[in-house]
Design a protein around this motif. Sequence first.
Motif, PDB file in Angstrom:
ATOM      1  N   ALA A 182      31.924  36.167  32.636  1.00  0.00           N
ATOM      2  CA  ALA A 182      32.063  36.948  31.404  1.00  0.00           C
ATOM      3  C   ALA A 182      33.523  37.285  31.136  1.00  0.00           C
ATOM      4  O   ALA A 182      33.983  37.238  29.991  1.00  0.00           O
ATOM      5  CB  ALA A 182      31.225  38.227  31.510  1.00  0.00           C
ATOM      6  N   PHE A 183      34.274  37.614  32.180  1.00  0.00           N
ATOM      7  CA  PHE A 183      35.696  37.909  32.002  1.00  0.00           C
ATOM      8  C   PHE A 183      36.438  36.679  31.494  1.00  0.00           C
ATOM      9  O   PHE A 183      37.262  36.772  30.571  1.00  0.00           O
ATOM     10  CB  PHE A 183      36.312  38.384  33.325  1.00  0.00           C
ATOM     11  N   ALA A 184      36.161  35.523  32.092  1.00  0.00           N
ATOM     12  CA  ALA A 184      36.831  34.295  31.663  1.00  0.00           C
ATOM     13  C   ALA A 184      36.494  33.956  30.217  1.00  0.00           C
ATOM     14  O   ALA A 184      37.352  33.476  29.457  1.00  0.00           O
ATOM     15  CB  ALA A 184      36.450  33.140  32.589  1.00  0.00           C
ATOM     16  N   ALA A 185      35.235  34.205  29.818  1.00  0.00           N
ATOM     17  CA  ALA A 185      34.832  33.912  28.445  1.00  0.00           C
ATOM     18  C   ALA A 185      35.486  34.853  27.444  1.00  0.00           C
ATOM     19  O   ALA A 185      35.724  34.472  26.284  1.00  0.00           O
ATOM     20  CB  ALA A 185      33.313  34.004  28.328  1.00  0.00           C
ATOM     21  N   GLY A 186      35.814  36.090  27.865  1.00  0.00           N
ATOM     22  CA  GLY A 186      36.381  37.073  26.948  1.00  0.00           C
ATOM     23  C   GLY A 186      37.892  37.103  26.908  1.00  0.00           C
ATOM     24  O   GLY A 186      38.467  37.858  26.119  1.00  0.00           O
ATOM     25  N   THR A 187      38.553  36.304  27.756  1.00  0.00           N
ATOM     26  CA  THR A 187      40.017  36.284  27.797  1.00  0.00           C
ATOM     27  C   THR A 187      40.497  34.850  27.922  1.00  0.00           C
ATOM     28  O   THR A 187      39.703  33.908  27.994  1.00  0.00           O
ATOM     29  CB  THR A 187      40.546  37.094  28.995  1.00  0.00           C
ATOM     30  N   ASP A 188      41.814  34.695  27.953  1.00  0.00           N
ATOM     31  CA  ASP A 188      42.383  33.372  28.189  1.00  0.00           C
ATOM     32  C   ASP A 188      42.726  33.181  29.661  1.00  0.00           C
ATOM     33  O   ASP A 188      43.471  32.265  30.025  1.00  0.00           O
ATOM     34  CB  ASP A 188      43.632  33.168  27.335  1.00  0.00           C
ATOM     35  N   LYS A 189      42.185  34.036  30.533  1.00  0.00           N
ATOM     36  CA  LYS A 189      42.424  33.953  31.970  1.00  0.00           C
ATOM     37  C   LYS A 189      41.227  33.326  32.665  1.00  0.00           C
ATOM     38  O   LYS A 189      40.143  33.209  32.101  1.00  0.00           O
ATOM     39  CB  LYS A 189      42.688  35.340  32.554  1.00  0.00           C
TER      40      LYS A 189
END
Length: 446
Positions: A293-300
């Motif tokens: 979820a973090f990867a999907a919500g950011t460019d990281k």
Amino acid sequence: MTSAPQQGAPDPGTILRSRGYLVILVFGAVVGLLAALVAYFFLKWVGVAQEYVFTTLPKDLGLDAEPTWWPIPILAISGLLVGLTIQYLPGTSGHEPAEGFKASGPVRPIELPGIIIASFVTLSLGVVLGPEAPLIAIGSGVGVLALRALKRDAPDQAVMLIAGAGSFAAISTLLGSPLAGAFLLMEVAGVGAAMTGVVLLPGLLAAGIGALIFVGLDSLTGFGTFSLAVPDLPAFSTPTGAEFLWAIGIGVAAAVVGTAIRRLALLAQPIVARRRIPMTPVAGIVVGVVAVAFAAGTDKGASEVLFSGQSALPSLIDNAATWTVGALLLLMLCKGVAYAASLSAFRGGPTFPGMFIGAAGGVALSHLPGLPLVAGVAMGIGAMTVVMLGLPLTSVLITALFMQSDGVALVPLVIVAVVVAYVASKRFTPEPIVAAAPSPVRPGPE
């Protein structure tokens, strides 16, 4: 005035002058060598496994690159393997990380396989825990195993000293200094003042030998030293009044964040313990989903949430300018949830994820006036470390070593942040309920 020694208590001077203690010192040096060797190659193979699972394996399976969903099945497998290890191998495969560090005595050799397997799987497959607690346990077990192989009926005091020496050697090389290992183990064990020298000397000698072994193995293999430090930080000179005010605020904020993580982990821990096999994989899936979820919500990448954060800390600080405040706050939220799930079910150390979250918070706050990046990072690391470990001296020392050349100048700020965070976290933590002793039953009239 000094109080007279308690009758029957061992005299430290007599112990230090004894021939048996000299033998223990020499054997402690040998154990330091063995423990450092085991720790070095354990850390090396953890790194190799991480690289293979998250970089090479997807390509071997015909995938062009690591898919976004990749961490979820990997963390589920990790949970299954760790759950089976804890359930069926002797011992508990290490201590419960949600409970922080605590003295547990020498590790029995029969428990070593479970500790090594559970911690290796935990660290290799992306769980948000660090290697420090497993290294302490492995070093202790190696020391006890070596002593028992030489003398099966060794006295308990010798076993304790040699187990401590193994732990010193294993953890000190990771923390970058024998002093850091000494502070950590002293605070955990609560060593009395009279016996401090007796207990610490074999460990310090073992740690020194272990540090030499690490340097030598680095020269021979080129694998690296695996020590904790960030080179080439911006220079920091003298703290200001505004920065001391920031230290108070960061200490309180760390107490809130860290206490929330620990409470969530302690709430989930008994649920996992009751149904170890199904619930440990569920905890792994939670970690994987949060990272995705973090990867999907950011460019990281998802790797920012996964793993302990030990090797990612220097990159986070060096590339602070590439992070937005929103991305940093989301990172702290996702890493915190994954950290709590990992603490509740897996086997590893609680130190480095807390340091990473504290550093991320310091970077985010450095966008505000009056707080330089380096100061914010140092105070965030120290404050979160003490909340998660409950060891104020160790938290200050680890932070100072981590910040290298800036460490001395930053120590006053770190001390304020650590003290405030420690006191505030104790205020936020409810006191344990102690059952009242039953009233004595008085005989009635006959």
